[in-house]
Design a protein around this motif. Structure first.
Motif, PDB file in Angstrom:
ATOM      1  N   LYS A  42       0.821  -1.210   0.000  1.00 33.79           N
ATOM      2  CA  LYS A  42       0.000   0.000   0.000  1.00 33.79           C
ATOM      3  C   LYS A  42       0.856   1.262   0.000  1.00 33.79           C
ATOM      4  CE  LYS A  42      -3.934  -2.104   2.401  1.00 33.79           C
ATOM      5  NZ  LYS A  42      -4.774  -2.094   3.638  1.00 33.79           N
ATOM      6  N   VAL A  43       1.912   1.264   0.803  1.00 33.87           N
ATOM      7  CA  VAL A  43       2.759   2.454   0.905  1.00 33.87           C
ATOM      8  C   VAL A  43       3.463   2.732  -0.426  1.00 33.87           C
ATOM      9  CG1 VAL A  43       4.795   3.441   2.044  1.00 33.87           C
ATOM     10  CG2 VAL A  43       3.077   2.218   3.391  1.00 33.87           C
ATOM     11  N   VAL A  44       3.997   1.690  -1.055  1.00 31.79           N
ATOM     12  CA  VAL A  44       4.737   1.875  -2.305  1.00 31.79           C
ATOM     13  C   VAL A  44       3.807   2.301  -3.441  1.00 31.79           C
ATOM     14  CG1 VAL A  44       6.116   0.696  -4.052  1.00 31.79           C
ATOM     15  CG2 VAL A  44       6.588   0.315  -1.640  1.00 31.79           C
ATOM     16  N   ALA A  45       2.611   1.716  -3.519  1.00 26.92           N
ATOM     17  CA  ALA A  45       1.664   2.101  -4.560  1.00 26.92           C
ATOM     18  C   ALA A  45       1.272   3.574  -4.428  1.00 26.92           C
ATOM     19  CB  ALA A  45       0.422   1.213  -4.506  1.00 26.92           C
ATOM     20  N   CYS A  46       1.011   4.023  -3.207  1.00 30.25           N
ATOM     21  CA  CYS A  46       0.681   5.434  -2.987  1.00 30.25           C
ATOM     22  C   CYS A  46       1.861   6.331  -3.345  1.00 30.25           C
ATOM     23  CB  CYS A  46       0.268   5.654  -1.535  1.00 30.25           C
ATOM     24  SG  CYS A  46      -1.329   4.931  -1.087  1.00 30.25           S
ATOM     25  N   ALA A  47       3.077   5.901  -3.000  1.00 30.22           N
ATOM     26  CA  ALA A  47       4.263   6.708  -3.296  1.00 30.22           C
ATOM     27  C   ALA A  47       4.446   6.893  -4.799  1.00 30.22           C
ATOM     28  CB  ALA A  47       5.500   6.046  -2.695  1.00 30.22           C
ATOM     29  N   LEU A  48       4.233   5.839  -5.570  1.00 33.46           N
ATOM     30  CA  LEU A  48       4.349   5.947  -7.027  1.00 33.46           C
ATOM     31  C   LEU A  48       3.309   6.914  -7.598  1.00 33.46           C
ATOM     32  CD1 LEU A  48       4.953   2.188  -7.877  1.00 33.46           C
ATOM     33  CD2 LEU A  48       6.542   4.057  -8.355  1.00 33.46           C
ATOM     34  N   ALA A  49       2.099   6.888  -7.039  1.00 31.62           N
ATOM     35  CA  ALA A  49       1.060   7.809  -7.500  1.00 31.62           C
ATOM     36  C   ALA A  49       1.435   9.259  -7.208  1.00 31.62           C
ATOM     37  CB  ALA A  49      -0.272   7.462  -6.840  1.00 31.62           C
ATOM     38  N   VAL A  50       2.048   9.511  -6.049  1.00 31.89           N
ATOM     39  CA  VAL A  50       2.470  10.870  -5.700  1.00 31.89           C
ATOM     40  C   VAL A  50       3.583  11.342  -6.631  1.00 31.89           C
ATOM     41  CG1 VAL A  50       3.558  12.278  -3.906  1.00 31.89           C
ATOM     42  CG2 VAL A  50       1.747  10.678  -3.297  1.00 31.89           C
ATOM     43  N   ILE A  51       4.530  10.456  -6.945  1.00 28.87           N
ATOM     44  CA  ILE A  51       5.602  10.820  -7.884  1.00 28.87           C
ATOM     45  C   ILE A  51       5.018  11.181  -9.243  1.00 28.87           C
ATOM     46  CG2 ILE A  51       7.554   9.895  -9.203  1.00 28.87           C
ATOM     47  CD1 ILE A  51       8.308   8.275  -6.749  1.00 28.87           C
ATOM     48  N   ILE A  82       7.114  11.631 -19.492  1.00 27.21           N
ATOM     49  CA  ILE A  82       7.606  10.249 -19.561  1.00 27.21           C
ATOM     50  C   ILE A  82       7.823   9.687 -18.162  1.00 27.21           C
ATOM     51  CG2 ILE A  82       9.604   8.848 -20.199  1.00 27.21           C
ATOM     52  CD1 ILE A  82       9.849  10.556 -22.721  1.00 27.21           C
ATOM     53  N   VAL A  83       8.387  10.503 -17.282  1.00 24.05           N
ATOM     54  CA  VAL A  83       8.628  10.060 -15.906  1.00 24.05           C
ATOM     55  C   VAL A  83       7.309   9.762 -15.203  1.00 24.05           C
ATOM     56  CG1 VAL A  83       9.506  10.790 -13.667  1.00 24.05           C
ATOM     57  CG2 VAL A  83      10.821  11.256 -15.726  1.00 24.05           C
ATOM     58  N   ALA A  84       6.304  10.628 -15.390  1.00 29.47           N
ATOM     59  CA  ALA A  84       5.004  10.406 -14.751  1.00 29.47           C
ATOM     60  C   ALA A  84       4.382   9.088 -15.220  1.00 29.47           C
ATOM     61  CB  ALA A  84       4.076  11.577 -15.060  1.00 29.47           C
ATOM     62  N   VAL A  85       4.448   8.829 -16.506  1.00 29.28           N
ATOM     63  CA  VAL A  85       3.873   7.594 -17.059  1.00 29.28           C
ATOM     64  C   VAL A  85       4.635   6.378 -16.538  1.00 29.28           C
ATOM     65  CG1 VAL A  85       3.508   6.284 -19.174  1.00 29.28           C
ATOM     66  CG2 VAL A  85       2.954   8.715 -19.103  1.00 29.28           C
ATOM     67  N   ALA A  86       5.956   6.475 -16.452  1.00 29.92           N
ATOM     68  CA  ALA A  86       6.756   5.351 -15.969  1.00 29.92           C
ATOM     69  C   ALA A  86       6.406   5.005 -14.525  1.00 29.92           C
ATOM     70  CB  ALA A  86       8.242   5.680 -16.092  1.00 29.92           C
ATOM     71  N   ALA A  87       6.211   6.026 -13.677  1.00 27.07           N
ATOM     72  CA  ALA A  87       5.854   5.769 -12.287  1.00 27.07           C
ATOM     73  C   ALA A  87       4.489   5.089 -12.190  1.00 27.07           C
ATOM     74  CB  ALA A  87       5.866   7.074 -11.493  1.00 27.07           C
ATOM     75  N   LEU A  88       3.511   5.568 -12.981  1.00 31.86           N
ATOM     76  CA  LEU A  88       2.180   4.955 -12.941  1.00 31.86           C
ATOM     77  C   LEU A  88       2.186   3.527 -13.471  1.00 31.86           C
ATOM     78  CD1 LEU A  88      -0.222   7.834 -14.064  1.00 31.86           C
ATOM     79  CD2 LEU A  88      -0.027   6.789 -11.799  1.00 31.86           C
ATOM     80  N   ALA A  89       3.046   3.258 -14.445  1.00 34.16           N
ATOM     81  CA  ALA A  89       3.067   1.930 -15.065  1.00 34.16           C
ATOM     82  C   ALA A  89       3.499   0.847 -14.096  1.00 34.16           C
ATOM     83  CB  ALA A  89       4.000   1.950 -16.278  1.00 34.16           C
ATOM     84  N   VAL A  90       4.227   1.217 -13.049  1.00 36.46           N
ATOM     85  CA  VAL A  90       4.720   0.219 -12.105  1.00 36.46           C
ATOM     86  C   VAL A  90       3.669  -0.127 -11.056  1.00 36.46           C
ATOM     87  CG1 VAL A  90       6.604  -0.318 -10.502  1.00 36.46           C
ATOM     88  CG2 VAL A  90       7.036   1.106 -12.487  1.00 36.46           C
ATOM     89  N   VAL A  91       2.663   0.727 -10.853  1.00 35.92           N
ATOM     90  CA  VAL A  91       1.683   0.514  -9.782  1.00 35.92           C
ATOM     91  C   VAL A  91       0.983  -0.846  -9.897  1.00 35.92           C
ATOM     92  CG1 VAL A  91      -0.458   1.363  -8.740  1.00 35.92           C
ATOM     93  CG2 VAL A  91       1.354   2.976  -9.385  1.00 35.92           C
ATOM     94  N   PRO A  92       0.450  -1.258 -11.067  1.00 35.83           N
ATOM     95  CA  PRO A  92      -0.198  -2.575 -11.141  1.00 35.83           C
ATOM     96  C   PRO A  92       0.752  -3.723 -10.793  1.00 35.83           C
ATOM     97  CG  PRO A  92      -0.720  -1.255 -13.077  1.00 35.83           C
ATOM     98  CD  PRO A  92       0.368  -0.535 -12.357  1.00 35.83           C
ATOM     99  N   LEU A  93       2.013  -3.597 -11.193  1.00 39.84           N
ATOM    100  CA  LEU A  93       2.988  -4.638 -10.879  1.00 39.84           C
ATOM    101  C   LEU A  93       3.160  -4.777  -9.377  1.00 39.84           C
ATOM    102  CD1 LEU A  93       5.066  -6.568 -12.254  1.00 39.84           C
ATOM    103  CD2 LEU A  93       6.744  -4.735 -11.968  1.00 39.84           C
ATOM    104  N   VAL A  94       3.246  -3.649  -8.683  1.00 45.94           N
ATOM    105  CA  VAL A  94       3.389  -3.664  -7.222  1.00 45.94           C
ATOM    106  C   VAL A  94       2.157  -4.283  -6.575  1.00 45.94           C
ATOM    107  CG1 VAL A  94       3.496  -2.175  -5.188  1.00 45.94           C
ATOM    108  CG2 VAL A  94       4.973  -1.714  -7.142  1.00 45.94           C
ATOM    109  N   TRP A  95       0.993  -3.873  -7.020  1.00 46.90           N
ATOM    110  CA  TRP A  95      -0.233  -4.322  -6.364  1.00 46.90           C
ATOM    111  C   TRP A  95      -0.492  -5.815  -6.575  1.00 46.90           C
ATOM    112  CZ3 TRP A  95      -2.521  -1.761  -2.706  1.00 46.90           C
ATOM    113  CH2 TRP A  95      -3.775  -2.182  -2.255  1.00 46.90           C
ATOM    114  N   LEU A  96      -0.130  -6.336  -7.733  1.00 39.40           N
ATOM    115  CA  LEU A  96      -0.431  -7.729  -8.042  1.00 39.40           C
ATOM    116  C   LEU A  96       0.623  -8.708  -7.521  1.00 39.40           C
ATOM    117  CD1 LEU A  96      -1.720  -7.345 -11.721  1.00 39.40           C
ATOM    118  CD2 LEU A  96      -3.091  -7.745  -9.655  1.00 39.40           C
ATOM    119  N   LEU A  97       1.890  -8.316  -7.488  1.00 37.82           N
ATOM    120  CA  LEU A  97       2.950  -9.280  -7.222  1.00 37.82           C
ATOM    121  C   LEU A  97       3.692  -9.073  -5.898  1.00 37.82           C
ATOM    122  CD1 LEU A  97       4.557  -9.541 -10.779  1.00 37.82           C
ATOM    123  CD2 LEU A  97       2.852 -11.034  -9.731  1.00 37.82           C
ATOM    124  N   LEU A  98       3.704  -7.856  -5.380  1.00 39.83           N
ATOM    125  CA  LEU A  98       4.441  -7.602  -4.139  1.00 39.83           C
ATOM    126  C   LEU A  98       3.636  -8.088  -2.942  1.00 39.83           C
ATOM    127  CD1 LEU A  98       7.126  -6.311  -3.235  1.00 39.83           C
ATOM    128  CD2 LEU A  98       5.869  -4.193  -2.851  1.00 39.83           C
TER     129      LEU A  98
END
Length: 455
Positions: free
Chosen positions: A113-122, A207-223
């Motif tokens: 939860k913490v990492v997913a929120c952090a990526l959204a803020v970035i 590009i940076v904003a899109v890259a940060a958002l793209a990682v959120v599903p990976l974190v939520w599903l696998l971490l």
């Protein structure tokens, strides 16, 4: 007179030779799996480490941007390098000051939860940057939002994952996860520098904003937060450990850990050496190398390419440092790393030129191997002295790293405005690294008995 002495093997922990745990244990009632125990070839900890690696890479994009944007922002808005450096310093300071609280929040709400929120803020901070028209907006978007988000995914994140999922090979895993930041630099820097030069700086921020958002599903599903969530013992552990209850009072726990650690000498020595580490890497080279090279006539893309090459060798050096940390005394490794870094920075002003030549390439390779090699032995010393609170204590040590980086990011820009050159900053950083090498040798070898902070 202090003598460095030879690197001697560190005392091997009792779990160093254990065979990896590959048999699942019965899951807890709140586990997210109901399947019966079965044998697996690869421990789930390595998947969690891989997701952590990719996550840090995704968040590393914005950290690659400051050095590329100093000149474009100066040219478009007329902001001084000191003003832009101040925004960078706010980002770096918050990156560090957020880390210990983020480590405690991970104990309270879970890593995922913490990492997913952090990526959204970035992603939010990076996306809003394209609309700014005033310097205070740069400080808010680039400094505050991205600083808070990236701080929540700082190296304390890697330390927390390592402590929970690995009982063996901790030094190696720490080195691999630390190298993720360098891998992100390697991936993003050439791309972002090309975009800035050919399409302005705003598409690079997008590009940076899109890259940060793209990682959120990976974190939520696998971490996953803890090995017990999937019915496993930690990698290398002999027995299954149930998942601890959430620790309430994250802020209070972080401050209590700081209060306890601050009464010990090793904490201040580790914080001091890591502050110099931050000053001589993120604050100096990552922020000011590209504009410094451009001052000598080197194209921005060529200078950014050299930083990317630093990232290549940083990956090698950091993973090797993790391997060394499992086998040699951590404080001696730190002394060697800081001493070599100081020597290389002293020579850098003489290597600046309009084109890339062999001596500069040698510096890039040499410096890259040492870039964040200090992280695995620093985390190992925190773990040795502060036990269960080591991730939070390391978060505070990391805060000192970022405060040092913030000061040099700001003062480096001011020095360039005042003296018209970065030479004084390079020499001063080299001298500080020599001081850090001596400080590392003073750290005690024997653990300091510190009771874990009660949840």
């Amino acid at each position: 007179m202090l003598s460095l002495g030879p690197l001697v093997p560190a005392p091997r922990s009792s779990d160093a030779g254990r065979v990896a745990q590959t048999t699942e244990h019965p899951a807890r009632p709140d586990s997210d799996t109901s399947s019966p125990p079965r044998r697996t070839r690869v421990h789930r900890a390595w998947l969690v480490a891989a997701v952590t690696f990719v996550t840090v890479i995704g968040a590393a994009g914005f950290a690659s941007l400051p050095g590329l944007l100093i000149e474009p922002l100066h040219n478009e808005f007329g902001w001084s390098r000191g003003t832009i450096g101040f925004a960078v310093s706010v980002n770096l300071a918050l990156y560090g000051l957020t880390a210990p609280f983020a480590a405690a929040l991970m104990d309270r709400f879970g890593i995922r939860k913490v990492v997913a929120c952090a990526l959204a803020v970035i992603a939010t901070g990076a996306g809003l940057t394209v609309f700014m028209t005033a310097a205070w907006q740069l400080v808010l978007c680039w400094g505050v939002l991205v600083g808070l988000g990236s701080g929540s995914m700082a190296l304390a994140f890697a330390a927390t994952v390592t402590n929970r999922w690995f009982a063996a090979r901790r030094g190696l895993v720490t080195g691999i996860l630390t190298a993720a930041g360098a891998s992100g630099q390697l991936i993003f820097l050439p791309l972002l520098s090309w975009v800035v030069e050919h399409h302005d700086w705003r598409p690079a921020a997008e590009i940076v904003a899109v890259a940060a958002l793209a990682v959120v599903p990976l974190v939520w599903l696998l971490l996953r937060d803890h090995p017990a969530d999937v019915g496993l013992a930690a990698y290398g552990a002999e027995s299954y450990a149930p998942k601890p209850a959430p620790a309430p009072g994250a802020a209070r726990r972080a401050l209590k850990a700081l209060s306890t650690a601050a009464r010990t000498g090793p904490f201040w020595l580790l914080a001091g050496t890591f502050a110099i580490c931050g000053a001589s890497t993120n604050g100096l080279v990552k922020t000011h190398f590209v504009p410094a090279a451009h001052d000598h006539g080197m194209p921005v893309t060529a200078a950014a390419g050299l930083l990317a090459v630093i990232g290549v060798f940083d990956v090698v050096g950091t993973i090797a440092s993790g391997w060394f940390t499992d086998r040699f005394e951590a404080r001696r490794l730190l002394a060697v790393y800081y001493g070599l870094r100081g020597v290389s920075l002293m020579f850098l002003p003489m290597l600046m030129a309009p084109s890339v030549h062999p001596p500069m390439i040698f510096f890039i390779v040499f410096y890259g191997l040492d870039w964040v090699a200090t992280v695995p032995p620093t985390i190992a010393l925190c773990r040795e002295h502060y036990g269960e609170d080591s991730a939070i204590v390391f978060g505070w040590v990391l805060a000192s790293h970022q405060v040092g980086a913030a000061l040099v990011a700001f003062l480096g820009g001011v020095a360039r405005d005042v003296f018209g050159s970065y030479d004084l900053v390079w020499y001063a950083s080299g001298a500080l690294c020599a001081m850090a090498a001596l400080m590392a040798l003073v750290i005690r070898r024997r653990p300091v008995p510190v009771s874990p902070v009660a949840a």
